[in-house]
Design a protein around this motif. Sequence first.
Motif, short mmCIF file in Angstrom:
data_model
loop_
_atom_site.label_atom_id
_atom_site.label_comp_id
_atom_site.label_asym_id
_atom_site.label_seq_id
_atom_site.Cartn_x
_atom_site.Cartn_y
_atom_site.Cartn_z
N LEU A 145 32.31 -20.16 -11.50
CA LEU A 145 32.34 -20.24 -10.05
C LEU A 145 33.01 -20.64 -9.41
CD1 LEU A 145 28.58 -21.02 -8.24
CD2 LEU A 145 30.96 -22.20 -7.33
N ILE A 146 34.04 -19.50 -7.91
CA ILE A 146 35.25 -19.98 -7.90
C ILE A 146 34.98 -19.64 -6.63
CG2 ILE A 146 36.62 -19.31 -10.50
CD1 ILE A 146 36.69 -17.20 -9.65
N ALA A 147 36.37 -20.06 -6.06
CA ALA A 147 36.61 -19.96 -4.60
C ALA A 147 37.92 -18.57 -4.30
CB ALA A 147 37.14 -21.42 -3.69
N THR A 148 37.69 -17.97 -4.03
CA THR A 148 38.36 -16.72 -3.58
C THR A 148 38.06 -15.56 -2.40
OG1 THR A 148 38.86 -14.90 -4.88
CG2 THR A 148 36.80 -14.74 -4.75
N ARG A 149 39.32 -15.27 -1.98
CA ARG A 149 39.64 -14.44 -0.53
C ARG A 149 39.36 -12.58 -1.51
NH1 ARG A 149 43.57 -16.14 3.38
NH2 ARG A 149 42.36 -17.12 4.75
N GLU A 150 39.19 -12.77 -2.73
CA GLU A 150 39.71 -11.22 -3.33
C GLU A 150 37.53 -10.78 -3.21
OE1 GLU A 150 42.82 -11.24 -6.88
OE2 GLU A 150 40.98 -12.36 -7.24
N GLU A 157 34.15 -9.35 -12.93
CA GLU A 157 33.37 -8.87 -12.08
C GLU A 157 33.27 -10.21 -11.58
OE1 GLU A 157 32.17 -6.51 -12.02
OE2 GLU A 157 32.47 -5.24 -13.91
N PHE A 158 32.97 -10.29 -10.15
CA PHE A 158 32.55 -10.83 -8.81
C PHE A 158 31.28 -10.32 -8.39
CE2 PHE A 158 37.24 -11.82 -7.58
CZ PHE A 158 36.98 -12.52 -8.37
N MET A 159 30.53 -11.48 -7.85
CA MET A 159 28.77 -11.27 -7.77
C MET A 159 29.15 -12.84 -6.00
SD MET A 159 25.56 -12.13 -9.27
CE MET A 159 25.26 -10.67 -10.96
N PRO A 160 28.67 -11.91 -5.65
CA PRO A 160 29.10 -12.60 -4.48
C PRO A 160 28.33 -13.85 -4.50
CG PRO A 160 29.61 -10.61 -3.35
CD PRO A 160 28.74 -10.45 -5.07
N TYR A 203 43.90 -22.93 -5.88
CA TYR A 203 43.08 -21.95 -4.75
C TYR A 203 43.00 -22.37 -3.08
CZ TYR A 203 41.39 -18.05 -1.90
OH TYR A 203 40.68 -17.33 -0.87
N PHE A 204 42.80 -23.51 -2.87
CA PHE A 204 43.02 -24.45 -1.90
C PHE A 204 44.04 -24.61 -1.22
CE2 PHE A 204 38.26 -25.41 -3.40
CZ PHE A 204 37.85 -24.88 -2.34
N ARG A 205 45.81 -25.38 -2.35
CA ARG A 205 46.23 -25.41 -2.12
C ARG A 205 47.62 -23.79 -1.60
NH1 ARG A 205 50.55 -29.40 -2.91
NH2 ARG A 205 52.03 -28.77 -1.30
N SER A 206 46.69 -22.67 -1.95
CA SER A 206 47.41 -21.72 -1.28
C SER A 206 46.98 -21.72 0.13
CB SER A 206 46.97 -20.17 -2.16
OG SER A 206 45.41 -20.26 -2.16
N LEU A 207 45.39 -21.92 0.46
CA LEU A 207 44.93 -21.37 1.94
C LEU A 207 45.66 -22.62 2.61
CD1 LEU A 207 41.58 -20.95 1.30
CD2 LEU A 207 43.50 -19.72 1.48
N PHE A 266 36.52 -18.21 3.36
CA PHE A 266 36.95 -17.31 1.44
C PHE A 266 35.48 -17.36 0.85
CE2 PHE A 266 36.54 -22.38 1.51
CZ PHE A 266 36.10 -22.75 0.42
N HIS A 267 35.55 -16.65 0.04
CA HIS A 267 34.22 -16.79 -0.94
C HIS A 267 33.94 -17.53 -2.09
CE1 HIS A 267 34.22 -12.40 1.41
NE2 HIS A 267 35.69 -12.49 1.15
N VAL A 268 33.50 -17.35 -2.03
CA VAL A 268 31.88 -19.03 -3.22
C VAL A 268 31.71 -17.72 -4.53
CG1 VAL A 268 31.20 -20.41 -4.44
CG2 VAL A 268 32.93 -20.30 -1.93
N VAL A 269 32.23 -17.00 -5.41
CA VAL A 269 31.19 -15.79 -6.14
C VAL A 269 31.62 -15.92 -7.13
CG1 VAL A 269 33.13 -14.59 -5.32
CG2 VAL A 269 33.74 -15.12 -7.24
N ILE A 270 30.52 -15.89 -8.69
CA ILE A 270 29.99 -15.83 -9.33
C ILE A 270 30.87 -14.89 -9.69
CG2 ILE A 270 28.21 -16.16 -11.40
CD1 ILE A 270 26.18 -15.82 -9.36
#
Length: 295
Positions: A145-150, A157-160, A203-207, A266-270
Amino acid sequence: MNTQTLEYIIAIAEEKSISRAADRLLVSQPAISRQLKRIEERLGTKLFLRERGEMILTDAGKIYVNGARSVQSVYEHALEEIRKLEQSGKRRITFIYNNALLPDFSVDILPGFRKLHPNTQISTIDGNASVAKDYLSNGLADLALIATREASHSMLEFMPLRDEELMLALPCSHPAIPAFEKNGVDLTLLQDEPFILNQQNSYFRSLESEILSRCPFTPDILCEIRDLNASSNMVANEKGIAFLPRSVYADADGCRLFSLPEPVIFHVVIAYAKGIVLTGPIRDLIMLLLKNAPQ
């Protein structure tokens, strides 16, 4: 992931010498020197300076070694869990997530999964998006389970699951709160404040870097922390200000959260590796994550 390279750099830092690091690791000195040169060329900066015959870490080197130790610790934990799995004879799912993004996993999701699959263990790893993508791509983890803007990824595979907003967090007693409530956030009013930021390469540091790049001042960085819960506690105790996800922290935590002038969504995705066959237990874990996602 080349854990051997990480081991080389950590050894140089601890021994303060390439030759002593080589003796300790039972490898040749030129082999370690070549690895160090490759890393420094790739990063475009020096990790060590030579002072009085010793190898001393630069600021960039300190950041790299701290990150290397974290990755090495996660990797060794994974190997230990694999050994335990082989001994127990049980099936196992390796799941990576940031606890701050899924704080109720052990209460809301794990008991339901155990009822469905009592002979399958879930091995959890507290890791950021970078660690998760690396592990999933290399077959070292099953799910994350990750945070992403992609919206998509070449190998995953990303599942929102849900959308999130990264917000400015101030102590409830901060004097700028009335002005921000009336006129919105003006970061220039915080130029003398200590900032509590996430660790480099997260990832959060990049934001955070994106947000601060739009400020006409250089922020005073109090510290860099991996744990968002620790950041929240420091803000609540008036040690500094930070950027925190909206759904994770509320005013009751001793923090006031404000949207930024340009909201950071940002999105949290599986996430899981493309092309893999999802077993029944993994599918059920995904369904439980979706069912218990915050609305």
